[in-house]
Design an enzyme around this catalytic site. Structure first.
Site, PDB file in Angstrom:
ATOM      1  N   PHE A 140      -0.908  -7.951   9.474  1.00 21.61           N
ATOM      2  CA  PHE A 140      -1.946  -6.968   9.760  1.00 21.61           C
ATOM      3  C   PHE A 140      -2.904  -6.872   8.582  1.00 21.61           C
ATOM      4  O   PHE A 140      -2.596  -7.298   7.463  1.00 21.61           O
ATOM      5  CB  PHE A 140      -1.333  -5.591  10.051  1.00 21.61           C
ATOM      6  CG  PHE A 140      -0.570  -5.002   8.890  1.00 21.61           C
ATOM      7  CD1 PHE A 140      -1.188  -4.159   7.983  1.00 21.61           C
ATOM      8  CD2 PHE A 140       0.774  -5.297   8.700  1.00 21.61           C
ATOM      9  CE1 PHE A 140      -0.491  -3.617   6.909  1.00 21.61           C
ATOM     10  CE2 PHE A 140       1.491  -4.756   7.637  1.00 21.61           C
ATOM     11  CZ  PHE A 140       0.851  -3.918   6.732  1.00 21.61           C
ATOM     12  N   CYS A 141      -4.083  -6.309   8.849  1.00 22.29           N
ATOM     13  CA  CYS A 141      -5.080  -6.042   7.815  1.00 22.29           C
ATOM     14  C   CYS A 141      -5.959  -4.904   8.303  1.00 22.29           C
ATOM     15  O   CYS A 141      -5.669  -4.284   9.329  1.00 22.29           O
ATOM     16  CB  CYS A 141      -5.894  -7.295   7.499  1.00 22.29           C
ATOM     17  SG  CYS A 141      -6.861  -7.910   8.896  1.00 22.29           S
ATOM     18  N   THR A 142      -7.050  -4.640   7.620  1.00 20.12           N
ATOM     19  CA  THR A 142      -7.868  -3.462   7.931  1.00 20.12           C
ATOM     20  C   THR A 142      -8.441  -3.499   9.343  1.00 20.12           C
ATOM     21  O   THR A 142      -8.229  -2.580  10.135  1.00 20.12           O
ATOM     22  CB  THR A 142      -9.021  -3.331   6.915  1.00 20.12           C
ATOM     23  OG1 THR A 142      -8.490  -3.371   5.598  1.00 20.12           O
ATOM     24  CG2 THR A 142      -9.780  -2.028   7.131  1.00 20.12           C
TER      25      THR A 142
END
Length: 306
Positions: A176-178
């Site tokens: 996951f990331c922003t």
């Protein structure tokens, strides 16, 4: 009046991104839209803010680009304009991994926010936060592995160096990331490395925080964002962090209580690395910003006649 913020990206083949730059910049400026858009042969990425009608006009132009009709956008709002300028930049990659042979149009499997908790709480799932170390320090998912990277460029080397230990006993990888762009490209990288069961959070942390009730959330802390809001929480409400103008790092409430914190000058992260002359320049700049604010004028991002 509330400002609409739109975070967007799309991997697609743009044959001549340079030809798109000027028309997009002109449209943004005409519509009162600020922020940054990155263009490369692999697609478009950015976050922009402005009046809703202006945002809609820019998004309509982007969706008319080759392969961009399915552009996914994450909307939020801000009480004030979170960007000082409008930038449309040409890049080799819309998110820099330093792996030009990776095909970002062949990523892993999307996982909707509603299904994310079940995936990451399975002991057979390796959960990796693909963001930078200072972002992870602001908040992350419970149980996620922090690579401790300073830049996304460091991710491939980190994974290769720790691959065997990371994958031991795991059936799949979830990342996951922003907003989704880094983890999407990271899944394409892992697939190229021979890891097949790879998943990524659709819409990123921002979509998860927007849609997931607090009582059901696996998120801990706030989510760092690359604009003047600095961090957001559940429901994409403004967070408690501010930004150090000396080192551009997020500053928590505890950091601001430190004797090493001087607003506009330095924080506990950078106080020891900035000499007296640098701090003096920063203090003068901060004074000018405050004076401009009292006059109701822009200091950073002000436009002047040629």
């Amino acid at each position: 009046m509330s400002v609409t913020v739109a975070a967007l990206y799309h991997f697609t083949r743009l044959e001549d991104p340079a030809a798109l730059r000027a028309p997009l910049l002109a449209l943004c400026e005409a519509q009162g839209v600020r922020g940054t858009l990155l263009l490369a042969r692999e697609g478009i990425n950015g976050t922009i803010a402005g009046p809703r009608a202006g945002i809609d006009a820019v998004l309509a132009r982007i969706r008319a680009l080759p392969g961009c009709a399915a552009l996914d956008v994450k909307f939020s709002s801000a009480d004030a304009m979170p960007f000082h300028r409008t930038k449309v930049r040409l890049k080799r990659e819309i998110v820099t991994m330093g792996m030009p042979d990776i095909d970002p149009t062949d990523p892993g499997t999307y996982v909707a926010p509603a299904d994310w908790n079940a995936l990451i709480t399975d002991p057979a799932t390796l959960v990796i936060d693909t963001r930078n170390d200072y972002e992870v320090a602001v908040g992350t998912f419970a149980g996620a592995v922090d690579p401790g990277t300073v830049s996304f460029r460091d991710f491939p080397t980190w994974f290769r160096d720790h691959r065997d230990a990371l994958l031991a006993g795991k059936a799949r990888v979830a990342m996951f990331c922003t907003g989704g762009i880094r983890c999407e490209k990271a899944t394409a990288f892992l697939k190229a490395e021979g890891v097949e069961d790879v998943f990524h959070l659709k819409g990123g942390i921002l979509k998860y925080l927007e849609e997931t009730p607090v009582e059901d959330s696996r998120w801990q802390g706030e989510c760092f964002v690359f604009d003047e809001r600095v961090a957001v929480g559940h429901g994409l409400e403004p967070g408690s962090h501010s930004l150090c103008r000396g080192c551009r790092m997020p500053v928590s409430e505890a950091d601001r209580a430190s004797p090493l914190y001087v607003e506009g000058v330095s924080c506990p992260h950078c106080h020891a690395t900035r000499d007296a002359e640098t701090k003096a320049r920063a203090a003068e700049r901060h004074r000018q910003v405050e004076l401009a604010a009292k006059r109701g004028a822009a200091h950073v991002g002000a436009r002047y006649p040629d």
